[in-house]
Write an enzyme that holds these catalytic residues in place. Structure first.
Site, short mmCIF file in Angstrom:
data_model
loop_
_atom_site.label_atom_id
_atom_site.label_comp_id
_atom_site.label_asym_id
_atom_site.label_seq_id
_atom_site.Cartn_x
_atom_site.Cartn_y
_atom_site.Cartn_z
N ASP A 37 1.10 5.84 0.01
CA ASP A 37 2.14 5.74 1.04
C ASP A 37 2.29 7.11 1.69
OD1 ASP A 37 4.74 3.47 1.17
OD2 ASP A 37 4.87 5.34 2.32
N SER A 134 0.88 -7.60 4.79
CA SER A 134 2.06 -7.58 5.65
C SER A 134 2.16 -8.91 6.39
CB SER A 134 1.94 -6.49 6.72
OG SER A 134 1.89 -5.22 6.15
N CYS A 282 13.10 -9.79 6.41
CA CYS A 282 12.06 -10.69 6.93
C CYS A 282 12.52 -11.82 7.83
CB CYS A 282 11.29 -11.27 5.76
SG CYS A 282 10.39 -10.03 4.85
N1 LIG Z 1 10.37 -7.50 1.52
C1 LIG Z 1 10.03 -8.77 1.31
O1 LIG Z 1 10.71 -9.52 0.62
C2 LIG Z 1 8.76 -9.30 1.91
C3 LIG Z 1 8.26 -10.52 1.44
C4 LIG Z 1 7.08 -11.01 1.99
C5 LIG Z 1 6.43 -10.30 2.99
N2 LIG Z 1 6.95 -9.13 3.44
C6 LIG Z 1 6.20 -8.38 4.48
O2 LIG Z 1 5.47 -7.34 3.83
C7 LIG Z 1 5.39 -6.18 4.69
C8 LIG Z 1 5.94 -4.97 3.95
O3 LIG Z 1 7.30 -5.21 3.69
P1 LIG Z 1 8.13 -4.28 2.69
O4 LIG Z 1 9.46 -4.93 2.52
O5 LIG Z 1 7.30 -3.95 1.50
O6 LIG Z 1 8.26 -2.96 3.61
P2 LIG Z 1 8.76 -1.52 3.17
O7 LIG Z 1 9.34 -0.90 4.38
O8 LIG Z 1 9.57 -1.62 1.92
O9 LIG Z 1 7.42 -0.74 2.78
C9 LIG Z 1 6.42 -0.40 3.69
C10 LIG Z 1 5.85 0.97 3.29
O10 LIG Z 1 4.69 1.23 4.09
C11 LIG Z 1 4.61 2.64 4.30
N3 LIG Z 1 3.72 2.95 5.42
C12 LIG Z 1 3.88 2.64 6.73
N4 LIG Z 1 2.83 3.04 7.44
C13 LIG Z 1 1.96 3.64 6.58
C14 LIG Z 1 0.68 4.25 6.71
N5 LIG Z 1 0.06 4.32 7.89
N6 LIG Z 1 0.10 4.76 5.61
C15 LIG Z 1 0.70 4.69 4.42
N7 LIG Z 1 1.91 4.11 4.22
C16 LIG Z 1 2.53 3.58 5.29
C17 LIG Z 1 6.06 3.03 4.53
O11 LIG Z 1 6.26 4.41 4.31
C18 LIG Z 1 6.80 2.14 3.52
O12 LIG Z 1 7.04 2.80 2.29
C19 LIG Z 1 6.15 -6.55 5.95
O13 LIG Z 1 5.23 -7.02 6.90
C20 LIG Z 1 7.06 -7.67 5.50
O14 LIG Z 1 7.38 -8.55 6.56
C21 LIG Z 1 8.08 -8.60 2.90
#
Ligand SMILES: NC(=O)c1ccc[n+]([C@@H]2O[C@H](COP(=O)([O-])OP(=O)(O)OC[C@H]3O[C@@H](n4cnc5c(N)ncnc54)[C@H](O)[C@@H]3O)[C@@H](O)[C@H]2O)c1
Length: 477
Positions: A37, A134, A282
């Protein structure tokens, strides 16, 4: 050609990347799992010695991280190095709604996904399977592919060709039960073209998921299925919340209505609990994305249908704040309101799009003094969401609050002192069996309790002398 995966790199150590990779590491000890990350603080927190302080709270997660971290599960900021070593790269970065430009307010902002694709294109070696974890708009795989294909070619110093496959593997976990959902998924969805790449990902899941639960589709169906699943789930919440408002007007009880319709096997009983409206990162964003796609493809009626799910949710949250104000004689000026729960649901520390944000902001605008409790959400997080600093104690240690201010209270013993109302917004276990007689004795009269989650026994509250309102209960009018 059979592809055997030995090294996984997951870009994004968030609510999806962290727990998903922890489970893969635990179930596949033969695979090295590297979670990377760009956020240094998040990675520091994943590497905390105290497992209670991991950046993401999910029941059961700390134990799994404890078992695997340092063995085949690693968290770092070494994005370049770990992509270089990987046979398979998961993209699990945030895809929030775009704030400006084309599609602002609806379309997903794909800048983080695009950045990842460029990094993979640049640093990967030989053959790499890129997995979209994602949630993405339909046809994003094409964007990723075209970025990767631009760099496809021969590695200058080795004569080895760089090649890629792109798969869609959306995540269906629900926060608060992520570990259980990952260990026993209803289904795993893999969308792709290359049979070998699909098989390679399949082999990973087969370590703990029965084969009949692994569905394969084309990439576009897989991408659209994720958006559709969230839209259907959110639609059920808006539907039952709309009925709760009608129940309150007509003398019906939303719990009874939900039980009656939920026992119809065509409808089913899940996701029929009326509450403060959906939150989390989401649902809203994914529906708005669907709305944007529908508009983009010239289907305004489809767009309108899904947009109404979000509109109802926003209206419902406003309705609750207004209702609380009206019950308290139309003014909250200098009234103390205890807010129980700030996370968007129980068993998570996630506050993104939590109904509590909107409701608390409306109550603060009316002049209320909020004492907020949540077992897993920090005061700093609440401050960020409300965009307002908490009130401080003055020199004599007394609370120095003023109209329209808030503070986070850790100690449940004193939180109810002189309060005019208690509002239950998150269904944390510890709010279910409180001693309402004791609470009543501490509150100012006339006192009110608003159970927005239907988790307390109405009799106990009514017997304690507190006025009681609960969602969708028409018998109280
Ligand atoms: N949270 C949920 O319950 C859930 C469930 C299913 C799907 N999703 C999907 O999963 C995806 C991620 O969601 P999340 O809740 O884990 O997000 P989050 O914001 O908790 O985590 C995303 C992470 O990605 C990192 N990041 C961004 N760009 C980066 C890069 N270029 N290099 C390295 N790290 C990078 C950020 O710093 C962050 O820590 C989204 O598309 C979301 O819609 C989320």
């Amino acid at each position: 050609m059979e592809i055997s995966i030995k090294n996984i790199c997951c870009i994004g150590a968030g609510y999806v990347g962290g727990p998903t990779m922890a489970i893969i590491a635990e179930r596949c000890p033969h695979i090295q799992v590297e979670v990377v990350d760009i956020n240094e603080e998040r990675i520091r927190d994943w590497n905390q010695e105290d497992f209670e302080k991991l950046p993401i709270y999910e029941p059961g997660l700390a134990e799994i991280v404890k078992k695997c971290r340092g063995k085949n599960l690693h968290f770092s900021n070494l994005v370049k190095e770990k992509i270089e070593e990987a046979d398979m790269v998961f993209i699990s970065v945030n895809t929030p709604t775009k704030k400006k430009g084309l599609g602002a307010g609806k379309a997903s902002d794909l800048k983080w996904v695009e950045a990842c694709a460029r990094q993979v294109a640049k640093y990967s070696k030989e053959h790499t399977i890129v997995v979209e974890k994602s949630t993405l708009p339909v046809r994003t795989a094409e964007v990723i592919k075209s970025i990767l294909n631009e760099t496809k070619g021969t590695l200058v110093d080795t004569n080895i060709k760089k090649t890629f496959d792109v798969l869609s593997n959306p995540e269906f976990l629900s926060e608060g039960s992520a570990v259980k959902d990952l260990l026993q998924p209803d289904r795993v969805l893999i969308g792709g073209e290359s049979k070998d790449a699909i098989q390679a990902l399949n082999e990973i899941y087969l370590n703990w998921v029965p084969s009949e639960k692994i569905l394969t589709t084309n990439v576009w169906s897989s991408e659209l299925a994720k958006l559709t699943a969230n839209a259907f789930l959110a639609q059920r919440i808006s539907s039952i919340n709309s009925i709760s408002a009608l129940c309150e007007e007509t003398g019906a009880d939303v719990r009874e209505v939900a039980r009656a319709i939920g026992s119809d096997s065509r409808i089913g009983e899940k996701f029929l609990n009326s509450g403060p409206g959906f939150g989390g990162s989401c649902f809203k964003k994914d529906i708005l994305n669907l709305v944007y796609l529908s508009e983009h493809f010239g289907l305004p009626e489809v767009a309108n249908l899904w947009n109404s799910v979000v509109t109802l949710n926003t209206w419902h949250q406003k309705r609750l704040a207004t209702l609380i104000t009206k019950k308290l004689f139309g003014t909250l000026s200098n009234k103390i309101i205890v807010i129980l729960g700030f996370a968007f649901k129980a068993n998570t520390n996630d506050t993104r799009e939590s109904a509590a944000i909107k409701i608390c902001k409306d109550l603060l605008d009316e002049g209320a003094i909020l004492k907020i409790h949540d077992p897993k959400v920090s005061a700093m997080q609440i401050e960020k969401e409300l965009n307002l600093s908490p009130y401080k104690s003055n020199e004599s240690g007394k609370e120095n609050f003023k109209e329209g201010s808030w503070n986070k209270i850790e100690d449940m013993k004193n939180i109810f002192n002189n309060a005019d109302a208690v509002v239950i917004l998150t269904e944390w276990e510890q709010y279910k069996n409180m001693n309402w007689i004791e609470i009543s004795n501490k509150m100012r009269r006339p006192s009110w309790a608003f159970d927005v989650r239907s988790i307390v026994d109405p009799k106990e509250i009514i017997n304690s002398g507190i006025n009681f309102w609960r969602i969708g209960d028409g018998s109280q009018n």
